[in-house]
Design an enzyme around this catalytic site. Structure first.
Site, PDB file in Angstrom:
ATOM      1  N   ARG A 166       0.812  -1.233   0.000  1.00 16.14           N
ATOM      2  CA  ARG A 166       0.000   0.000   0.000  1.00 16.14           C
ATOM      3  C   ARG A 166       0.840   1.276   0.000  1.00 16.14           C
ATOM      4  O   ARG A 166       0.447   2.288   0.586  1.00 16.14           O
ATOM      5  CB  ARG A 166      -0.983   0.043   1.184  1.00 16.14           C
TER       6      ARG A 166
ATOM      7  N   SER B 299     -11.651  -0.697   2.608  1.00 12.59           N
ATOM      8  CA  SER B 299     -10.870  -0.937   3.828  1.00 12.59           C
ATOM      9  C   SER B 299     -10.444   0.394   4.440  1.00 12.59           C
ATOM     10  O   SER B 299      -9.898   1.250   3.741  1.00 12.59           O
ATOM     11  CB  SER B 299      -9.616  -1.750   3.505  1.00 12.59           C
TER      12      SER B 299
ATOM     13  N   GLU C 140      -5.662   3.487   5.939  1.00  9.59           N
ATOM     14  CA  GLU C 140      -5.528   3.376   4.477  1.00  9.59           C
ATOM     15  C   GLU C 140      -6.300   4.525   3.837  1.00  9.59           C
ATOM     16  O   GLU C 140      -5.971   5.026   2.774  1.00  9.59           O
ATOM     17  CB  GLU C 140      -6.072   2.024   3.987  1.00  9.59           C
TER      18      GLU C 140
HETATM   19  N1  EPU Z   1     -11.955 -11.049   9.157  1.00  8.70           N
HETATM   20  C1  EPU Z   1     -12.574 -11.189  10.382  1.00  8.70           C
HETATM   21  N2  EPU Z   1     -13.589 -10.333  10.709  1.00  8.70           N
HETATM   22  C2  EPU Z   1     -14.013  -9.357   9.867  1.00  8.70           C
HETATM   23  C3  EPU Z   1     -13.371  -9.213   8.615  1.00  8.70           C
HETATM   24  C4  EPU Z   1     -12.354 -10.072   8.280  1.00  8.70           C
HETATM   25  O1  EPU Z   1     -12.213 -12.049  11.200  1.00  8.70           O
HETATM   26  O2  EPU Z   1     -14.937  -8.602  10.213  1.00  8.70           O
HETATM   27  C5  EPU Z   1     -10.888 -11.990   8.776  1.00  8.70           C
HETATM   28  C6  EPU Z   1     -11.328 -12.877   7.600  1.00  8.70           C
HETATM   29  O3  EPU Z   1     -12.024 -14.001   8.048  1.00  8.70           O
HETATM   30  C7  EPU Z   1     -10.000 -13.213   6.954  1.00  8.70           C
HETATM   31  C8  EPU Z   1      -9.108 -11.995   7.241  1.00  8.70           C
HETATM   32  O4  EPU Z   1      -9.759 -11.288   8.299  1.00  8.70           O
HETATM   33  O5  EPU Z   1      -9.431 -14.334   7.568  1.00  8.70           O
HETATM   34  C9  EPU Z   1      -8.908 -11.118   6.022  1.00  8.70           C
HETATM   35  O6  EPU Z   1     -10.153 -10.591   5.568  1.00  8.70           O
HETATM   36  P1  EPU Z   1     -10.524 -10.438   4.022  1.00  8.70           P
HETATM   37  O7  EPU Z   1     -10.289 -11.736   3.321  1.00  8.70           O
HETATM   38  O8  EPU Z   1     -11.878  -9.838   3.949  1.00  8.70           O
HETATM   39  O9  EPU Z   1      -9.440  -9.455   3.426  1.00  8.70           O
HETATM   40  P2  EPU Z   1      -8.901  -8.049   3.940  1.00  8.70           P
HETATM   41  O10 EPU Z   1      -7.447  -8.236   4.241  1.00  8.70           O
HETATM   42  O11 EPU Z   1      -9.759  -7.474   5.014  1.00  8.70           O
HETATM   43  C10 EPU Z   1      -8.094  -7.146   1.613  1.00  8.70           C
HETATM   44  C11 EPU Z   1      -8.083  -5.762   1.016  1.00  8.70           C
HETATM   45  C12 EPU Z   1      -9.424  -5.455   0.336  1.00  8.70           C
HETATM   46  C13 EPU Z   1      -9.728  -6.509  -0.718  1.00  8.70           C
HETATM   47  C14 EPU Z   1      -9.721  -7.878  -0.042  1.00  8.70           C
HETATM   48  C15 EPU Z   1      -9.924  -8.994  -1.053  1.00  8.70           C
HETATM   49  C16 EPU Z   1      -6.590  -4.490   2.496  1.00  8.70           C
HETATM   50  C17 EPU Z   1      -6.486  -3.458   3.586  1.00  8.70           C
HETATM   51  N3  EPU Z   1      -7.846  -4.779   2.066  1.00  8.70           N
HETATM   52  O12 EPU Z   1      -9.075  -7.136   2.656  1.00  8.70           O
HETATM   53  O13 EPU Z   1      -9.282  -4.201  -0.341  1.00  8.70           O
HETATM   54  O14 EPU Z   1     -10.984  -6.278  -1.320  1.00  8.70           O
HETATM   55  O15 EPU Z   1      -8.436  -8.100   0.616  1.00  8.70           O
HETATM   56  O16 EPU Z   1      -8.814  -9.691  -1.365  1.00  8.70           O
HETATM   57  O17 EPU Z   1      -5.582  -4.978   2.021  1.00  8.70           O
HETATM   58  C18 EPU Z   1      -9.649  -1.874  -0.087  1.00  8.70           C
HETATM   59  O18 EPU Z   1      -8.394  -1.802  -0.082  1.00  8.70           O
HETATM   60  O19 EPU Z   1     -10.391  -0.882   0.021  1.00  8.70           O
HETATM   61  C19 EPU Z   1     -10.231  -3.193  -0.187  1.00  8.70           C
HETATM   62  C20 EPU Z   1     -11.535  -3.376  -0.134  1.00  8.70           C
END
Ligand code: EPU
Length: 310
Positions: free
Chosen positions: A181, A229, A299
């Protein structure tokens, strides 16, 4: 006459009606929140952007700039932004399929549009962009990513205008010091266009991958007014998981609420203010640090808030 009035006068002489005062930023952000941007200019070509840079040159350091893309990662204070907003449109909103190896997209093109147009042309590699809210310019600057990829992995070259002097540079992706990022681009360097690497594939397969990602998002991320995010993922962990673990889902300040579906998404409900969202971010940061010892980094690009209010 203050320096902003003089700047607006000079810009209007050069660019006429595309210059305005008191732009309502809420019309340009996915949060639909925030006060007025003191002056704004809509720019549709490299030569017009160079004109803005030349005029700005007469006002060194006095007028802060805000490049307004999809506004999907932007929270502007209710009191607004006391500088110049630059809205890229026209040629900056075009996608050009240069070859079966390169797709060129202007800074203002929404990422899902690049993903879908490339897939429809039977070109693979950019499907993951369908899941990221935002435009090419912001995505390159912050190395946006998701679904196991990030923009730096598909970027061949980026075209940038330096707003100090209107000069244009083409940087190879290797020269941008990309990390999670982040890139080394400064706020004075406006991304104009990105050239992205693709490969030939069967259209139907490209479309299937797009559909899978769209469905995953529907199942895992909320709709409504949010900015994707809110916090970056700390090394080896997930901001959403940490906020969830701190028991903050559903926590509310005014009209801003931590999404029940994904804890790293903050929803703005009717009547919410930018201050509500900002204070909810501060509360989350404090509670997560108390519970897990991790200090979350934003972010979301926050503009016009007093940093001492954290
Ligand atoms: N999780 C929880 N509780 C929650 C949300 C998530 O326990 O309320 C856990 C999930 O179960 C999972 C882990 O956290 O094990 C990661 O969550 P997720 O797969 O939803 O991915 P993320 O890391 O939260 C990232 C990007 C998103 C992108 C998704 C899809 C970042 C900061 N965010 O989310 O990007 O859509 O991966 O791959 O890297 C954005 O940047 O605006 C964005 C939406």
């Amino acid at each position: 006459m203050n320096s902003l009035d003089r700047l607006v006068g000079n810009l209007q002489e050069q660019l006429g009606d595309s210059v305005s005062r008191d732009l309502s930023i809420s019309d340009f952000t996915t949060y639909r929140l925030g006060g007025p941007v003191a002056a704004a200019v809509r720019v549709g070509s490299e030569s017009d952007l160079a004109t803005v840079a030349r005029v700005l040159n007469d006002y060194p350091d006095t007028v802060p700039l805000l490049i307004i893309g999809r506004g999907s990662n932007l929270l502007v204070a209710d009191s607004g932004f006391a500088g110049l907003g630059i809205i890229l449109e026209g040629e900056f909103a075009e996608v050009v399929i240069e070859s079966d190896q390169i797709v060129a997209a202007g800074a203002a093109v929404p990422l899902p549009v690049v993903a879908r147009q490339s897939a429809a042309a039977g070109l693979t590699g950019l499907e993951f962009l369908v899941g990221i809210p935002g435009s090419i310019g912001g995505a390159v600057r912050m190395n946006a990513g998701g679904h196991g990829s990030e923009i730096s992995t598909v970027l061949e070259q980026v075209r940038v205008m330096n707003m100090f002097d209107g000069s244009i540079s083409n940087f190879a992706a290797d020269n941008l010091n990309f990390s999670y990022r982040a890139s080394r681009l400064t706020t004075d360097e406006v991304v104009i266009q990105a050239r992205l690497r693709v490969r030939v594939d069967v259209v139907e397969k490209c479309r299937e991958r797009i559909d899978e990602i769209v469905q995953w998002r529907r199942e895992n991320q909320p709709g409504g007014a949010n900015a994707g995010s809110t916090f970056k993922n700390p090394p080896g962990d997930s901001a959403g998981r940490l906020i969830d673990e701190a028991g903050l889902k559903g926590t509310r300040i005014g009209g801003a609420v931590v999404s029940e579906k994904h804890a790293n998404f903050l929803q703005a409900e009717d009547g919410a203010t930018a201050r509500d969202v900002y204070e909810l971010m501060n509360l989350i940061r404090k509670r997560v640090s108390e519970v897990s010892g991790v200090v979350l980094e934003s972010e979301l690009h926050t503009v016009g808030f007093d940093a001492t209010e954290k």
